[in-house]
Motif scaffolding. Structure first.
Motif, mmCIF file in Angstrom:
data_model
loop_
_atom_site.group_PDB
_atom_site.id
_atom_site.type_symbol
_atom_site.label_atom_id
_atom_site.label_comp_id
_atom_site.label_asym_id
_atom_site.label_seq_id
_atom_site.Cartn_x
_atom_site.Cartn_y
_atom_site.Cartn_z
ATOM 1 N N LYS A 186 1.064 -6.508 -6.356
ATOM 2 C CA LYS A 186 0.400 -5.270 -5.888
ATOM 3 C C LYS A 186 -0.863 -5.778 -5.388
ATOM 4 C CE LYS A 186 -1.021 -4.282 -10.716
ATOM 5 N NZ LYS A 186 -0.982 -3.094 -11.713
ATOM 6 N N LEU A 187 -1.667 -4.639 -4.883
ATOM 7 C CA LEU A 187 -3.000 -4.883 -4.330
ATOM 8 C C LEU A 187 -3.801 -4.963 -5.585
ATOM 9 C CD1 LEU A 187 -2.665 -2.217 -1.455
ATOM 10 C CD2 LEU A 187 -2.286 -4.635 -1.395
ATOM 11 N N ILE A 188 -4.893 -5.707 -5.266
ATOM 12 C CA ILE A 188 -6.051 -5.756 -6.210
ATOM 13 C C ILE A 188 -6.979 -4.712 -6.135
ATOM 14 C CG2 ILE A 188 -7.891 -7.167 -7.094
ATOM 15 C CD1 ILE A 188 -6.308 -9.600 -6.372
ATOM 16 N N ARG A 189 -7.087 -4.071 -4.822
ATOM 17 C CA ARG A 189 -8.192 -3.256 -4.494
ATOM 18 C C ARG A 189 -7.525 -1.938 -3.846
ATOM 19 N NH1 ARG A 189 -11.034 -7.855 -1.207
ATOM 20 N NH2 ARG A 189 -10.266 -6.797 0.551
ATOM 21 N N ALA A 244 0.878 -1.289 -0.033
ATOM 22 C CA ALA A 244 -0.066 -0.018 0.183
ATOM 23 C C ALA A 244 0.947 1.323 0.112
ATOM 24 C CB ALA A 244 -0.875 0.257 1.360
ATOM 25 N N GLU A 245 1.937 1.333 0.820
ATOM 26 C CA GLU A 245 2.886 2.414 0.888
ATOM 27 C C GLU A 245 3.544 2.663 -0.539
ATOM 28 O OE1 GLU A 245 3.759 2.654 5.672
ATOM 29 O OE2 GLU A 245 5.049 1.354 4.381
ATOM 30 N N HIS A 246 3.872 1.569 -0.990
ATOM 31 C CA HIS A 246 4.565 1.718 -2.504
ATOM 32 C C HIS A 246 3.557 1.673 -3.617
ATOM 33 C CE1 HIS A 246 7.535 1.020 0.763
ATOM 34 N NE2 HIS A 246 8.403 2.083 0.086
ATOM 35 N N ASN A 247 2.561 1.592 -3.529
ATOM 36 C CA ASN A 247 1.488 1.588 -4.447
ATOM 37 C C ASN A 247 1.546 2.766 -5.506
ATOM 38 O OD1 ASN A 247 -0.713 0.868 -6.154
ATOM 39 N ND2 ASN A 247 -2.276 1.357 -4.518
ATOM 40 N N ASP A 248 2.349 2.557 -6.677
ATOM 41 C CA ASP A 248 2.493 3.403 -7.713
ATOM 42 C C ASP A 248 1.782 2.621 -9.019
ATOM 43 O OD1 ASP A 248 4.021 1.718 -8.514
ATOM 44 O OD2 ASP A 248 5.948 3.071 -8.713
ATOM 45 N N GLY A 249 1.077 1.654 -8.728
ATOM 46 C CA GLY A 249 0.328 1.349 -10.167
ATOM 47 C C GLY A 249 1.107 0.025 -10.774
ATOM 48 N N ASN A 250 2.578 0.039 -10.254
ATOM 49 C CA ASN A 250 3.590 -1.213 -10.741
ATOM 50 C C ASN A 250 3.374 -2.093 -9.903
ATOM 51 O OD1 ASN A 250 4.550 0.566 -13.242
ATOM 52 N ND2 ASN A 250 5.647 1.947 -11.801
ATOM 53 N N GLY A 295 -5.922 -16.007 -2.146
ATOM 54 C CA GLY A 295 -7.044 -15.611 -1.411
ATOM 55 C C GLY A 295 -7.388 -14.482 -2.140
ATOM 56 N N LYS A 296 -6.986 -14.152 -3.355
ATOM 57 C CA LYS A 296 -7.352 -12.927 -4.036
ATOM 58 C C LYS A 296 -7.321 -11.223 -3.010
ATOM 59 C CE LYS A 296 -9.809 -15.545 -7.246
ATOM 60 N NZ LYS A 296 -8.770 -16.292 -7.644
ATOM 61 N N LEU A 297 -6.257 -11.502 -2.307
ATOM 62 C CA LEU A 297 -5.862 -9.956 -1.781
ATOM 63 C C LEU A 297 -5.008 -9.230 -2.581
ATOM 64 C CD1 LEU A 297 -5.231 -11.045 2.166
ATOM 65 C CD2 LEU A 297 -7.351 -10.221 1.130
ATOM 66 N N ILE A 298 -3.913 -10.094 -3.269
ATOM 67 C CA ILE A 298 -2.966 -9.272 -4.050
ATOM 68 C C ILE A 298 -2.975 -10.129 -5.540
ATOM 69 C CG2 ILE A 298 -1.679 -8.387 -2.239
ATOM 70 C CD1 ILE A 298 0.318 -10.901 -2.668
ATOM 71 N N VAL A 299 -1.955 -9.488 -6.526
ATOM 72 C CA VAL A 299 -1.842 -10.259 -7.610
ATOM 73 C C VAL A 299 -0.479 -10.100 -7.949
ATOM 74 C CG1 VAL A 299 -2.296 -8.147 -9.011
ATOM 75 C CG2 VAL A 299 -2.697 -10.475 -10.138
ATOM 76 N N GLY A 300 0.067 -11.096 -8.707
ATOM 77 C CA GLY A 300 1.542 -11.170 -8.936
ATOM 78 C C GLY A 300 2.067 -11.638 -10.212
ATOM 79 N N VAL A 301 2.860 -11.150 -10.747
ATOM 80 C CA VAL A 301 3.494 -11.434 -11.975
ATOM 81 C C VAL A 301 5.051 -11.757 -11.903
ATOM 82 C CG1 VAL A 301 1.637 -10.331 -13.455
ATOM 83 C CG2 VAL A 301 3.792 -9.297 -12.891
#
Length: 140
Positions: A65-68, A17-23, A51-57
């Motif tokens: 990154k966060l999904i929501r 959340a703190e580093h959430n810049d879309g990347n 558990g669908k809290l985050i998504v990863g590649v």
């Protein structure tokens, strides 16, 4: 008691959340900032992805990154995903744990009240509530 798995999952979510810049944020970076073993975090984020809290590649530019939006996550949902039910006794988990004494158990109302307090507390806290400085909590 909340295990390290639950506590570290919260720290990962806060970091994302703190580093959430879309990347996507490399797990290596989160591990370094949080001072947690990357190998241990790999198992935690796998559960969080499932558990669908985050998504990863994976690969170059990969990470998590966060999904929501951070304000849409509750501490309760994160902890229950990682820890299982927060119920203090098995008869409140709702998973085929019907106690034969349920109808006349003298302690069940107390456990229910405690459970309601715990759930209310954790589900009343949003991830964004934890983004504040830790000094706020040291005044307790």
């Amino acid at each position: 008691m909340i295990s390290t798995k639950g506590r570290y999952a919260l720290r990962v979510m806060i970091d994302l959340a703190e580093h959430n810049d879309g990347n996507y944020i490399p797990l290596k970076d989160t591990a370094e900032r949080q001072e947690i073993s990357k190998k241990y975090l790999e198992a935690i984020v796998k559960e969080m992805v499932n558990g669908k809290l985050i998504v990863g590649v994976s690969g170059k530019g990969g990470g998590y990154k966060l999904i929501r939006d951070p304000g849409e996550y509750t501490v309760g949902e994160i902890l229950e995903l990682m820890e299982g039910p927060l119920a203090p006794v098995s008869c409140l988990t709702g998973k085929n744990n019907d106690c034969p004494r349920r109808g006349y158990c003298q302690t069940l109302p107390m456990w229910q009240e405690f459970y309601d307090l715990v759930r209310g507390f954790f589900y009343g806290k949003k991830l964004t509530d934890l983004l504040n400085s830790p000094e706020e909590y040291l005044n307790y």
